[in-house]
Design an enzyme around this catalytic site. Structure first.
Site, PDB file in Angstrom:
ATOM      1  N   CYS A  51     -13.383   4.216 -28.471  1.00 43.35           N
ATOM      2  CA  CYS A  51     -14.684   4.888 -28.581  1.00 43.35           C
ATOM      3  C   CYS A  51     -15.367   5.022 -27.231  1.00 43.35           C
ATOM      4  CB  CYS A  51     -15.570   4.127 -29.557  1.00 43.35           C
ATOM      5  SG  CYS A  51     -14.786   3.977 -31.159  1.00 43.35           S
ATOM      6  N   TYR A  80      -9.734   5.483 -12.106  1.00 47.28           N
ATOM      7  CA  TYR A  80      -9.571   6.172 -10.820  1.00 47.28           C
ATOM      8  C   TYR A  80      -9.435   7.690 -10.963  1.00 47.28           C
ATOM      9  CZ  TYR A  80      -7.549   1.503  -9.624  1.00 47.28           C
ATOM     10  OH  TYR A  80      -7.295   0.176  -9.457  1.00 47.28           O
ATOM     11  N   GLY A  83       0.765  -1.239   0.000  1.00 46.69           N
ATOM     12  CA  GLY A  83       0.000   0.000   0.000  1.00 46.69           C
ATOM     13  C   GLY A  83       0.793   1.283   0.000  1.00 46.69           C
TER      14      GLY A  83
HETATM   15  C1  LIG Z   1      -2.947  -5.188  -3.942  1.00 44.54           C
HETATM   16  C2  LIG Z   1      -2.393  -5.805  -2.718  1.00 44.54           C
HETATM   17  C3  LIG Z   1      -1.101  -5.498  -2.293  1.00 44.54           C
HETATM   18  C4  LIG Z   1      -0.222  -4.490  -2.996  1.00 44.54           C
HETATM   19  O1  LIG Z   1      -0.705  -3.192  -2.916  1.00 44.54           O
HETATM   20  P1  LIG Z   1       0.234  -1.967  -3.392  1.00 44.54           P
HETATM   21  O2  LIG Z   1      -0.574  -0.772  -3.122  1.00 44.54           O
HETATM   22  O3  LIG Z   1       0.496  -2.157  -4.836  1.00 44.54           O
HETATM   23  O4  LIG Z   1       1.471  -2.024  -2.580  1.00 44.54           O
HETATM   24  C5  LIG Z   1      -0.627  -6.140  -1.169  1.00 44.54           C
HETATM   25  N1  LIG Z   1      -1.376  -7.041  -0.486  1.00 44.54           N
HETATM   26  C6  LIG Z   1      -2.630  -7.358  -0.866  1.00 44.54           C
HETATM   27  C7  LIG Z   1      -3.393  -8.349  -0.083  1.00 44.54           C
HETATM   28  C8  LIG Z   1      -3.184  -6.760  -1.989  1.00 44.54           C
HETATM   29  O5  LIG Z   1      -4.425  -7.057  -2.360  1.00 44.54           O
END
Ligand SMILES: *Cc1c(COP(=O)(O)O)cnc(C)c1O
Length: 443
Positions: free
Chosen positions: A362, A329, A238
């Site tokens: 399109c 997004y 994340g």
């Molecule tokens: C998508 C995801 C990640 C990676 O998220 P990033 O924002 O790309 O770092 C890690 N763990 C899980 C369970 C995910 O679904």
């Protein structure tokens, strides 16, 4: 930090002139910097050196096997969300014992495949899934290693589509329920409790939500450690990246062209290190975007310039089917000329103009930038859509019957194709001429 920079007005990736890749492999083309990916991985790994840890790259961000191989060789494990991703990781030489299997809707086939291959942990998102995995493992006379994904109910302050750690999201098991579910799991014959997991969202640009989530879950983690001798706590991925000003529009320096990072690896690790160290467990991290996002660009050529009474459009050969993030997004991607003409090197103020940069699909949502200040752009110019290494190619589709773009990798002064451009024949492969027959209910 990334390796895209200008030399004498020409965009380079590491030591290769980007235009050469476009000439060789055509456009639209995804182009990745191996050095950048390894630099990001190395810095995260190093910052965590004092902690027993494993970085499980989130395959869904960019699943090309050449990228997976790079990371495997650097020591990464993998976080996968489908049987297909496990297949890819194994094809790239991954150790299944370093793979964690996430996702809210694992199928029987996927669970059986992952059990056969011996993944490190099934990260479980519901009681129903726990029961199902127990049943499948039981039938195979195996014990499934599991962790529960715990939802800490924190606000990740990111786009609603990529926030996952609030109680109203579909992800994970509520913190208050978790101890009870672990207790049930402990009595199941075919599961082995191995850890705890959380993942609160994506493109998070502050340390505070991570710290808040870790602190909320920490008491449960300690309890589980003493009760079930769990091995690991995975804090998910994340970590956000800079999408703006990722390249100095004048002449950038090698490795330093990025002006700002919303949350540095150092700051992130500094904020979480102490509460994690206290737990005395192996810590797993699942970064995706952080490792590959700024390491890739989408190269595209301007097909036409179109001016209406209100607007000027640059119509490019890449579309929303190649990179859907702006349409999905509303994401911002910096877009820069691959070759700065003498006019385009003139400072922002006197020569830039607001234009829309749009694709050929399109749909009115098929745009990469709207009312963007750009240096003069002409038909035939090459443009680079920056920071397209994560959630780019992996989300590409054949919409409008457009073949998937090619992908290439640069390492130092070396350039290689890592995925061929699809052909028209690829588009219809798998389609069959129908032989329509009545379906008899007794057959
Ligand atoms: C998508 C995801 C990640 C990676 O998220 P990033 O924002 O790309 O770092 C890690 N763990 C899980 C369970 C995910 O679904």
């Amino acid at each position: 930090m990334h390796a895209f920079h200008y030399r004498d007005g020409h965009l380079f990736c590491e030591d290769v002139e980007v235009a050469i890749a476009a000439d060789r492999f055509g456009t639209p083309l995804y182009l990745y910097s191996a050095g950048t990916i390894l630099d990001h991985f190395g810095r995260l790994d190093e910052a965590l050196a004092g902690l027993d840890h494993l970085i499980c790259y989130a395959v869904k961000a960019n699943s090309n096997r050449a990228i997976l191989r790079l990371l495997r060789d650097a020591g990464a494990g993998f976080d996968i969300v489908s049987g297909g991703e496990l297949f890819r990781a194994l094809k790239a030489g991954a150790d299944p014992g370093k793979c964690t299997f996430a996702g809210v809707g694992k199928s029987r086939e996927e669970i059986e495949y992952a059990l056969e291959q011996g993944v490190y942990s099934f990260n479980i998102e519901s009681e129903a899934e726990l029961d199902y995995i127990n049943e499948i493992a039981s039938a195979k006379n195996q014990r499934a290693p599991i962790a529960l994904r715990v939802n800490p109910d924190v606000e990740a302050q990111t786009h609603q589509y990529i926030s996952t750690g609030k109680s109203e999201n579909k992800f994970g098991i509520a913190l208050e329920q978790a101890a009870k579910v672990y207790e049930r799991a402990s009595k199941m014959p075919a599961v082995a409790i191995r850890g705890v997991q959380m993942h609160i969202g994506s493109q998070i640009t502050e340390a505070a939500p991570f710290v808040a989530a870790i602190e909320k879950i920490a008491p449960l983690v300690s309890e589980l450690r003493s009760k079930y001798a769990i091995e690991f706590f995975s804090i998910g991925g994340g970590l956000g990246i800079a999408y703006e000003s990722s390249i100095a529009s004048g002449s950038g320096d090698w490795w330093t062209s990025q002006r700002s990072h919303p949350l540095t690896i150092r700051d992130y690790v500094d904020a979480i290190l102490l509460p994690l160290t206290r737990l005395g467990l192996r810590i797993l991290l699942e970064p995706g975007r952080l490792l590959v996002g700024n390491a890739g660009i989408l190269l595209t050529r301007v097909r036409y310039i179109k001016e209406t009474a209100q607007k000027k459009f640059a119509i490019i050969d890449a579309g929303m089917n190649d990179l859907i993030r702006p349409a999905l997004y509303g994401s911002y991607h910096e877009i820069v000329p691959v070759n700065q003409s003498s006019t385009s090197r003139i400072t922002k103020k006197n020569r830039t103009r607001k234009i829309d940069i749009v694709g050929p699909v399109c749909e009115s949502g098929d745009f990469f930038a709207q009312d963007r200040e750009m240096p003069p752009v002409q038909a035939g110019d090459l443009l680079a859509v920056m920071s397209a290494g994560a959630y780019g190619f992996v989300m590409a589709s054949n919409y409008n019957s457009r073949p998937l773009p090619a992908e290439a990798l640069i390492e130092g002064d070396k350039l290689a194709l890592i995925r061929e451009r699809e052909s028209f024949a690829d588009l219809v492969r798998g389609e069959v001429n129908p032989e329509l027959r009545g379906v008899s209910p007794t057959l």
